[in-house]
Design an enzyme around this catalytic site. Structure first.
Site: not given
Ligand code: NAD
Length: 482
Positions: A177, A252, A286, A385
């Site tokens: 997804k 992650e 991240c 963050e």
């Molecule tokens: P997000 O958590 O909003 O979304 C990530 C994914 O989760 C998307 O595909 C989204 O559609 C999905 N999602 C949202 N709500 C959901 C639910 N209720 N159930 C299941 N899936 C759902 O994050 P974002 O805004 O897309 O990304 C930014 C965040 O990701 C930041 O906090 C960043 O630090 C983190 N990040 C971490 C890493 C790592 O490797 N540690 C890498 C990249 C980004």
């Protein structure tokens, strides 16, 4: 992807076939605010179909192939990604807003993951256990089955490499997804994988909204392992769903990573790396080094040089290959602007802080590199963050104070230590609560080979490196009476 009139339409890819959905959503160009594509809005039904397709090919075909056979297919996928390098890098730059040269690197890294896991999976052995003369004991590393992958928008192509490649290498079949903000490269790479010989259904992509397709995938009873990368908040929801079904999950999550610069550091090496680490992807990384801890003896010098370099960074649409592209959405830009506005009351703003209000950049979601000084470790600007091109400088005195400040957030993803004193560097390495610590560097070339993951609110589990393969297997112990 198909063109309907002027607009592109992005379907799901399930069981090797494009699948259109009744409802769609708009994918927006962050550099202009204009619509790039109408994207399939998958939900429970499409996730059901994708899990069924993955299960079918898992049982009948993919998990039964030898590691060498699977490795051959993965290598062909890597080759195909490389053969479509310019198409993919432009797509990724347009979709995420990131500078073209950074998108280029992302596509190269995505291909490298497929190569790396193709090579390493053939060296993934079980053990024999010397229990007794009469019992022969050995372990088998088996695939989980159907793996669910939920990824964010900041590095889609890299995420596919780091998560889908090891899952496939070890014999799992995947349902991905992608993030609603940047789904284009996910579907395209899955198509390329199919053309490269991956059996239909082994890699399915269901675009959709997080609370619909994402939640349906996380809670699906047919999914045997979940790999989630994204925010801590959504990570919690995914872990709750995994707990309900008792399936393993890797999460992650976010970070507030420190770069610690001692007075004896090689500043000519440190400063450009620190600037690059926050300019990259407009700070939407991240592992971005968003807290800069500087020893008091070089505090003013480091701050002034970073400010000077920030002022020289160019801002523009990703395809123009500037230093800093737009943020991903208007929502993200407003969030960054709001946190920066609040930061003015907590610390001293040195550079940046205002989104462009006029000219062509005002249409997109741009925010300039922003530097705060005299940041106090327990204030929100040092704790939250921001996920934008913003660094906060925190002055310190000596090793102990540096370690204390470095660990004084709820995150623990990455850290950088800059010093010429080897003993001090290694002492700090032990003290710092983070999944990765870099000494006199930060990031190290994409990190395909380097195990990666967090502790505390940055999550748990490890992806990348050989460790990444282990996570996509479960261990079976076999005892045979002789
Ligand atoms: P997000 O958590 O909003 O979304 C990530 C994914 O989760 C998307 O595909 C989204 O559609 C999905 N999602 C949202 N709500 C959901 C639910 N209720 N159930 C299941 N899936 C759902 O994050 P974002 O805004 O897309 O990304 C930014 C965040 O990701 C930041 O906090 C960043 O630090 C983190 N990040 C971490 C890493 C790592 O490797 N540690 C890498 C990249 C980004």
């Amino acid at each position: 992807m198909t063109a309907t009139g002027e607009r592109l339409r992005l379907d799901a890819l399930i069981g090797g076939e494009p699948v259109a959905t009744v409802e769609t959503f708009e994918n927006v160009d962050p550099a202009t605010g204009e619509t790039l594509a109408e994207v399939a809005r998958g939900g429970r039904e499409e996730i059901d179909q994708a899990v069924a397709a993955a299960r079918d090919v898992f049982e009948k075909d993919w998990s039964r192939r030898s590691p060498a056979e699977r490795a051959n297919v993965l290598q062909r996928i890597a080759e195909s990604i490389r053969n479509h390098q310019s198409e993919l890098e432009e797509m990724e730059s347009l979709d995420t807003g990131k500078p073209l040269s950074q998108a280029r690197t992302d596509i190269e890294i995505s291909a490298r993951y497929f190569d790396f896991y193709a090579r390493t999976v053939e060296a993934l052995y079980g053990d024999t256990v010397p229990l007794s003369e009469n019992v022969f004991v050995y372990t088998l590393r088996e695939p989980h089955g159907v793996t669910g992958h939920i990824i964010p928008w900041n590095y889609p192509a890299q995420m596919i490499g780091r998560s889908i490649a090891p899952a496939l290498a070890t014999g799992n079949c995947c349902v991905l997804k992608p993030a609603e903000e940047a789904p284009l490269s996910s579907v395209r790479i899955a198509q390329l994988a199919l053309e490269a010989g991956l059996p239909a259904g082994a890699f399915n992509v269901v675009p959709g909204l997080g609370e619909e397709a994402g939640a349906a995938l996380a809670s699906h009873k047919g999914v045997d392992h979940l790999s989630f990368t994204g925010s801590t908040e959504v990570g919690r929801l995914v872990l709750k769903a995994a707990a309900e079904n008792i399936v393993p999950a890797t999460v992650e999550l976010g970070g507030k990573s420190p770069n610690i610069v001692f007075a004896d550091a090689d500043l000519e090496k440190a400063i450009p790396t620190i600037v690059r680490s926050i300019a990259q992807n407009a700070g939407q990384t991240c592992s971005a080094g968003s807290r800069l801890l500087v020893e008091r003896g070089v505090h003013a010098e480091v701050r002034d040089e970073i400010a000077r370099r920030f002022e020289g960074l160019t801002l523009g649409p990703g395809l123009d290959d500037p230093d800093v592209g737009p943020l991903i959405t208007e929502k993200q830009r407003s969030r960054v602007a709001e946190l920066v506005e609040q930061g003015r009351d907590q610390a001293r703003l040195i550079v940046g802080g205002e989104a462009p209000a006029n000219g062509p950049l005002a249409r997109g979601f741009f925010f300039p590199p922003t530097l705060f000084d005299d940041v106090v470790p327990d204030t929100p600007i040092a704790q939250q963050e921001i996920f934008g091109p913003v660094i906060g400088v925190i002055p310190f005195n000596g090793e102990d104070e540096a370690a204390g400040i470095a660990n004084a957030t709820s995150y623990g993803l990455v850290a950088g230590v800059w010093t010429r004193d080897v003993g001090k560097a290694h002492r700090l390495v032990r003290e710092i609560q983070a999944g990765q610590v870099f000494v006199n560097t930060y990031g190290a070339g994409g990190g395909v080979e380097l195990p990666f993951g967090g502790r505390k609110l940055s999550g748990f589990g490890r992806e990348k490196g050989f460790e990444g393969l282990l996570g996509f297997t479960r261990l079976k112990t076999v005892a045979v009476a002789l």
